[in-house]
Design an enzyme around this catalytic site. Structure first.
Site, PDB file in Angstrom:
ATOM      1  N   ASP A 272       5.002 -49.417  -1.560  1.00 20.06           N
ATOM      2  CA  ASP A 272       3.552 -49.230  -1.571  1.00 20.06           C
ATOM      3  C   ASP A 272       3.170 -47.886  -0.961  1.00 20.06           C
ATOM      4  O   ASP A 272       4.031 -47.167  -0.442  1.00 20.06           O
ATOM      5  CB  ASP A 272       2.871 -50.366  -0.814  1.00 20.06           C
ATOM      6  CG  ASP A 272       3.168 -50.339   0.675  1.00 20.06           C
ATOM      7  OD1 ASP A 272       4.318 -50.001   1.053  1.00 20.06           O
ATOM      8  OD2 ASP A 272       2.271 -50.636   1.472  1.00 20.06           O
ATOM      9  N   GLU A 275       4.469 -47.108   2.325  1.00 22.53           N
ATOM     10  CA  GLU A 275       5.920 -46.935   2.375  1.00 22.53           C
ATOM     11  C   GLU A 275       6.637 -48.044   3.122  1.00 22.53           C
ATOM     12  O   GLU A 275       7.639 -47.818   3.784  1.00 22.53           O
ATOM     13  CB  GLU A 275       6.285 -45.579   3.017  1.00 22.53           C
ATOM     14  CG  GLU A 275       5.407 -44.446   2.563  1.00 22.53           C
ATOM     15  CD  GLU A 275       5.974 -43.070   2.873  1.00 22.53           C
ATOM     16  OE1 GLU A 275       5.815 -42.646   4.016  1.00 22.53           O
ATOM     17  OE2 GLU A 275       6.569 -42.461   1.979  1.00 22.53           O
TER      18      GLU A 275
END
Ligand SMILES: *[C@@H]1O[C@H](CO)[C@@H](O)[C@H](O)[C@H]1NC(C)=O
Ligand SMILES: *[C@@H]1O[C@H](CO)[C@@H](O)[C@H](O)[C@H]1NC(C)=O
Ligand SMILES: *[C@@H]1O[C@H](CO)[C@@H](O)[C@H](O)[C@H]1NC(C)=O
Ligand SMILES: *[C@@H]1O[C@H](CO)[C@@H](O)[C@H](O)[C@H]1NC(C)=O
Ligand SMILES: *[C@@H]1O[C@H](CO)[C@@H](O)[C@H](O)[C@H]1NC(C)=O
Ligand SMILES: *[C@@H]1O[C@H](CO)[C@@H](O)[C@H](O)[C@H]1NC(C)=O
Ligand SMILES: *[C@@H]1O[C@H](CO)[C@@H](O)[C@H](O)[C@H]1NC(C)=O
Ligand SMILES: *[C@@H]1O[C@H](CO)[C@@H](O)[C@H](O)[C@H]1NC(C)=O
Ligand SMILES: *[C@@H]1O[C@H](CO)[C@@H](O)[C@H](O)[C@H]1NC(C)=O
Length: 570
Positions: A272, A275
């Protein structure tokens, strides 16, 4: 008539006391003929209410957005925007503006995430951050006299040039554009000298190419609006050799690969935008959908363009349709048991409330077009995401406690379960970019309602319309003082377009937006510095210093605020 602002501000004291008095009690005219089947409560003017023998009371909540005089706030806003723009340009390597290249060997056109080189070390380039920072800069390409600003133009061209180089590099996510599979385009992070970052990381991150394509398309759209071609721009700026000489080459050699990557990998798991979580994410999916939409629009203007025609348009369209369908159904971003959108549906350790949802809605909906893409800023799932974040972060961040019950803006962070403190893992904090994006969402909401010229219609049930309980008193289920025989769920509030009630409501939404910026104002440093976060107990800067994305979020928000003030004459 005194302005709504004056009235609303005067009554702040009311919101602070428990025996709270509201001047805008309104009894709908329609109630006089309230029938069991009647479903609409139409309000034309919140100031015109008289008589209170009826039980339904719906009021605009007064909001007092500023904790300093309004003039001072306005001054601050302009000054802060100019600081932000300056800091952004300091973080993009360009020999004409800064010494990042000479001092640190940063590639021309590379955007550093932050100058912080330890605790934390953000002295890298991220595909996502770079695209998101360059995108609003395009709004500054033309000065008011229609002249190209050479500084901005050269920065943009260097960014494209550097991004082109990154696209070709083989890296730990996979190979670059010389190979068919294009997996390397999912690489999120690079060394500042534009060599691959070889350490362990959360990779791939599949939003990067989509965001980069959006930035490219934005530039081309901006040029078109000023009757200029990409070639014209290149001719004005002589900064050295570039790999593309015109718009067609820019598309064929560069943008095309980012689109191709989206078509190949939208179904695949990736990390995402924070991270942290591997999976399928709302943010990633929506910016991908937007990139496909912009691509189809671009190609509709350029039938002569380019590689793989006409099959490219067909596959873009097919992917667009599939992704759209996925987002509305199998993706499970819409959960029947939650009134907000879920960022990562298969990650059950979190509620799914995430500022990423709001960022996605903002980044995928422009103000210059009536979008047909879902999850626009009027979407109840998007608005309820803001509501949920305000509620939760109003409580978990002590610096919000004084405001939490006032239903005005609070400092927002990423998601309630966050434990990243900017350096390591302990406790999450509010973020500048999250707080300014709340303001931007509200400004965009006003823009959208006004330019659509439609009545504002709000279903009065707690599930869909929870956001609106910030704006109105008396619409929450337990407050709706109706005869029990009337099912609440079928009632809707109607504020006719352009009526006083419509305008009063939009102004209140504006003030709500302002209150988020006013909160942000309290936490920038005396010299206007922003970092990534600010401490949830002390309110002081925390995490990576001069985070480029913080400044650009603020700058983008400021730009929309100016446009809105001009449109609405606020
Ligand atoms: C309520 O308003 C809607 C428009 O939003 C209209 O279609 C409907 O007929 C109205 N219902 C009644 C009972 O007036
Ligand atoms: C507001 O601005 C005026 C003029 O710049 C200044 O004199 C005053 O101290 C400011 N007030 C606050 C509360 O910052
Ligand atoms: C170009 O933009 C920069 C950054 O906003 C600004 O400092 C500069 O004055 C502008 N140049 C011109 C010629 O307008
Ligand atoms: C990817 O690049 C590496 C190094 O350049 C190379 O060894 C490898 O064969 C490439 N992979 C594919 C699938 O082409
Ligand atoms: C600067 O970066 C380049 C790669 O872009 C590299 O080849 C070179 O060795 C670096 N120079 C220094 C002094 O680190
Ligand atoms: C661009 O050209 C069109 C048509 O010639 C004209 O109406 C418009 O004003 C121009 N726009 C700008 C920004 O020059
Ligand atoms: C474009 O990038 C290449 C390296 O990839 C570099 O040699 C060239 O100088 C760059 N051009 C500009 C205008 O920055
Ligand atoms: C505006 O949006 C519509 C619907 O998404 C699209 O068909 C149209 O091409 C867009 N126009 C521009 C100028 O972006
Ligand atoms: C959006 O559509 C409405 C009609 O549905 C129209 O009145 C408005 O001008 C449009 N806005 C833009 C920016 O095209």
């Amino acid at each position: 008539m005194p302005s709504t602002l004056t009235l609303l501000s005067v009554f702040l004291l009311g919101t602070l006391s428990t025996t709270y008095f509201n001047p805008f009690n309104y009894l709908s005219q329609d109630l006089q003929d309230l029938q069991p089947s009647l479903q609409n409560i139409t309000i034309h003017d919140f100031h015109a209410g008289t008589g209170d023998h009826r039980k339904i009371k719906i009021n605009l909540r007064p909001a007092s957005p500023y904790s300093i005089p309004h003039e001072n706030f306005t001054q601050w806003c302009h000054a802060q925007a100019s600081i932000a723009l300056d800091k952004i340009l300091q973080n993009i390597a360009n020999d004409n503006i800064n010494d990042l290249s000479q001092r640190y060997n940063v590639s021309q056109g590379a955007v550093i995430a932050s100058p912080s080189r330890s605790k934390p070390n953000y002295f890298y380039q991220w595909t996502r951050d770079a695209a998101l920072v360059m995108n609003p800069l395009i709004l500054n390409l033309f000065s008011s006299d229609e002249k190209v600003n050479g500084t901005i133009a050269s920065t943009l061209l260097k960014y494209l040039n550097n991004s082109y180089a990154l696209q070709q590099l083989d890296n730990p996510s996979g190979n670059g554009t010389k190979y068919q599979d294009l997996k390397g385009l999912g690489e999120p992070k690079w060394e500042v000298n534009s060599t691959p970052f070889m350490e362990h990381w959360g990779r791939p991150q599949n939003d990067g190419p989509a965001l980069r394509a959006l930035t490219s398309f934005h530039l081309l759209k901006q040029l078109r609006q000023h009757n200029m071609t990409f070639e014209d721009l290149l001719n004005q700026i002589e900064d050295g050799q570039l790999p593309f000489q015109n718009e067609q080459e820019l598309f064929d050699k560069f943008i095309y690969y980012d689109l191709k990557f989206v078509m190949l990998y939208w179904k695949q798991d990736g990390f995402d935008l924070w991270e942290e979580v591997n999976g399928i994410h709302f943010f990633t999916a929506l910016v991908q959908l937007k990139a496909l939409d912009e691509a189809l629009y671009f190609l509709s203007l350029h039938t002569e363009t380019t590689v793989e025609q006409p099959s490219l348009v067909q596959s873009l369209q097919r992917t667009f349709d599939d992704l759209l369908q996925f987002m509305l159904t199998q993706g499970n971003f819409i959960d029947p048991n939650k009134n907000h959108i879920v960022e990562t549906p298969n990650f059950h350790e979190r509620s799914g409330l995430d500022i990423a949802v709001i960022l996605a809605s903002l980044y995928s909906h422009n103000t210059d077009n009536n979008s047909t893409l879902p999850f626009d800023v009027t979407d109840s799932g998007v608005l309820n995401t803001l509501y949920g974040l305000m509620r939760s972060m109003g409580m978990i961040y002590p610096i919000n406690h004084q405001r939490a019950n006032l239903k005005i803006g609070v400092a927002l962070g990423r998601y309630p379960e966050d434990i990243y403190d900017g350096i390591g893992l302990s406790e999450g904090n509010p973020w500048f970019l999250a707080t300014s994006s709340a303001a931007e969402l509200l400004y965009k909401l006003i823009w959208n309602l006004q330019s659509n010229r439609k009545d504002l219609i709000i279903p009065l049930n707690d599930f869909n319309s929870q956001f609106w309980t910030i704006v109105f008193d008396g619409i929450a289920h337990e407050e709706l003082q109706l005869h029990q025989s009337h099912p609440h769920d079928d009632i809707q509030l109607i504020l006719p377009y352009d009526s006083p009630a419509f305008k009063q409501t939009l102004k209140l939404i504006f003030d709500l937006g302002e209150s988020f910026l006013d909160k942000l104002r309290e936490h920038v440093s005396k010299t206007g510095d922003m970092s990534e976060q600010f401490n949830k107990y002390t309110g002081f800067l925390q995490g990576a210093t001069h985070l480029t994305w913080s400044y650009s979020s603020f700058w983008n928000c400021y730009h929309l605020r100016n446009k809105l003030i001009e449109l609405m004459k606020y």
